[in-house]
Scaffold this motif. Structure first.
Motif, PDB file in Angstrom:
ATOM      1  N   ALA A 126       0.881  -1.192   0.042  1.00 34.84           N
ATOM      2  CA  ALA A 126      -0.072  -0.021   0.136  1.00 34.84           C
ATOM      3  C   ALA A 126       0.992   1.282  -0.008  1.00 34.84           C
ATOM      4  O   ALA A 126       0.522   2.249  -0.633  1.00 34.84           O
ATOM      5  CB  ALA A 126      -0.979   0.007   1.102  1.00 34.84           C
TER       6      ALA A 126
ATOM      7  N   ARG B 228       3.902   1.741  -1.363  1.00 36.62           N
ATOM      8  CA  ARG B 228       4.410   1.777  -2.647  1.00 36.62           C
ATOM      9  C   ARG B 228       3.540   2.462  -3.491  1.00 36.62           C
ATOM     10  O   ARG B 228       3.622   3.162  -4.391  1.00 36.62           O
ATOM     11  CB  ARG B 228       4.863   0.392  -3.177  1.00 36.62           C
ATOM     12  N   MET B 229       1.951   1.767  -3.720  1.00 35.11           N
ATOM     13  CA  MET B 229       0.980   2.305  -4.456  1.00 35.11           C
ATOM     14  C   MET B 229       0.649   3.931  -4.043  1.00 35.11           C
ATOM     15  O   MET B 229       0.716   4.790  -5.017  1.00 35.11           O
ATOM     16  CB  MET B 229      -0.213   1.644  -4.216  1.00 35.11           C
TER      17      MET B 229
ATOM     18  N   ARG C 104       1.468   6.962  -6.734  1.00 36.43           N
ATOM     19  CA  ARG C 104       0.322   7.937  -7.318  1.00 36.43           C
ATOM     20  C   ARG C 104       0.957   9.161  -6.918  1.00 36.43           C
ATOM     21  O   ARG C 104       0.241  10.220  -7.720  1.00 36.43           O
ATOM     22  CB  ARG C 104      -0.958   7.574  -6.337  1.00 36.43           C
TER      23      ARG C 104
END
Length: 334
Positions: free
Chosen positions: A318, A320-321, A325
């Motif tokens: 999460a 890294r996401m 973004r």
């Protein structure tokens, strides 16, 4: 006009790359480059193999334990893995691990970011150096030392805070206190916050130091105050780094063992109040029960370790996401 004297503006043909340049573009050519490429690639593959081996081992041993469990592994409020038949579940452990980690992050992240900004943009050099050195020393203190300090110093001095919270916020139920020993999730969260504070501070400080000087100078030239420079140039640039630092701290909070085991009074109940003693975490339960566990009991503890392993992977994924973004807002590509 004589066309023979007309001057053309066509650019000269681009030089063709040599054979050596073509080989360099395809990959490493020198022996040292090839050796380094092989070592780095092998290290990456070896890391993946180790992670896969850990996952396979945990999954296999966990499957052996869960297949013999006479309770629901996810919802049972009990841990009797050595009984006949064995009954155990991770509901209390998962709740305690998540709650204590959230408390630690809520307390540690704002303070750590504020300290990092103070050291990089407000404190004079003769003051920032000693403070940074002390923070580095705090990051090197062993967990058991924090645990002993928490049990001998922190816990006896929490009664005043607990009484204040009960007087003014006890009506919420979350901060109600029945007068028991302050060996609760809130105390654990405060101790974990102190433990992860140096990690988040050090990484955030290094990230804020990498802010391009021209970004800050441009903001100052436009009439921005020091706080506006931090808000518009420093924090957007370092947001991804702060998230990464926070995930490092969260990883330690999720897996902390000895400090939690020293401070917490464990039980297998989920308490509505953060001030009442009791609860448990994955790491604390493994540390306290592994020594006396039978083969079946060790498999059950490994099953709980697998859940903690999965939670850690999900948290890092999460993070890294979120970083992916927000990378366009970090200023790194400016």
């Amino acid at each position: 006009m004589d066309t023979s004297t007309q001057i053309t503006d066509a650019p000269p043909p681009a030089p063709q790359p040599t054979a050596e340049q073509k080989r360099a573009a395809r990959g490493a050519t020198r022996p040292g480059d090839r050796i380094f490429l092989g070592l780095s690639r092998g290290s990456g593959i070896f890391l993946l193999v180790v992670m896969a081996a850990i996952a396979v081992f945990l999954t296999y041993r966990a499957s052996l334990a869960i297949s013999k469990d006479h309770g629901n592994f996810l919802t049972t409020f009990e841990w009797n893995a050595t009984s006949v038949p064995p009954v155990f579940g991770i509901a209390v452990l998962a709740f305690g691990t998540v709650v204590s980690s959230i408390i630690a992050m809520v307390l540690a992240v704002p303070i750590a970011v504020a300290i990092a900004l103070f050291l990089t943009h407000y404190a004079p050099r003769r003051l920032s150096g000693p403070i940074a050195y002390v923070i580095d020393l705090l990051a090197a203190v062993p967990s058991i030392v924090y645990g002993l300090w928490g049990a001998l110093i922190l816990v006896p001095h929490m009664n005043g805070l607990y009484g204040w919270l009960d007087s003014y916020l006890g009506w919420t139920g979350i901060f109600s206190w029945d007068g028991g020993a302050p060996r609760s999730m809130l105390t654990v969260g405060i101790l974990l916050a102190i433990m992860i504070l140096p990690i988040i501070t050090n990484v955030s400080r290094e990230v804020f130091r990498q802010v391009p000087q021209m970004h800050e100078e441009a903001a100052l030239a436009l009439g921005a105050t020091r706080w506006e420079v931090i808000r518009m140039a420093v924090i957007p640039f370092g947001r991804s780094g702060v998230i990464s630092a926070s995930m490092l701290g969260l990883g330690r909070a999720l897996g902390e063992t000895m400090a939690v085991a020293t401070v917490l009074s464990p039980d297998f109940l989920i308490h509505g109040s953060l001030l009442n003693p009791g609860g448990g975490t994955f790491a604390q339960n493994i540390a306290s029960k592994f020594g006396e566990a039978t083969e079946q009991g060790r498999d059950a503890l490994i099953a709980s370790g697998l859940v903690l392993f999965v939670i850690t992977l999900l948290v890092n994924g999460a993070a890294r996401m979120i970083i992916a973004r927000r990378k366009e807002y970090s200023g790194a590509n400016a």
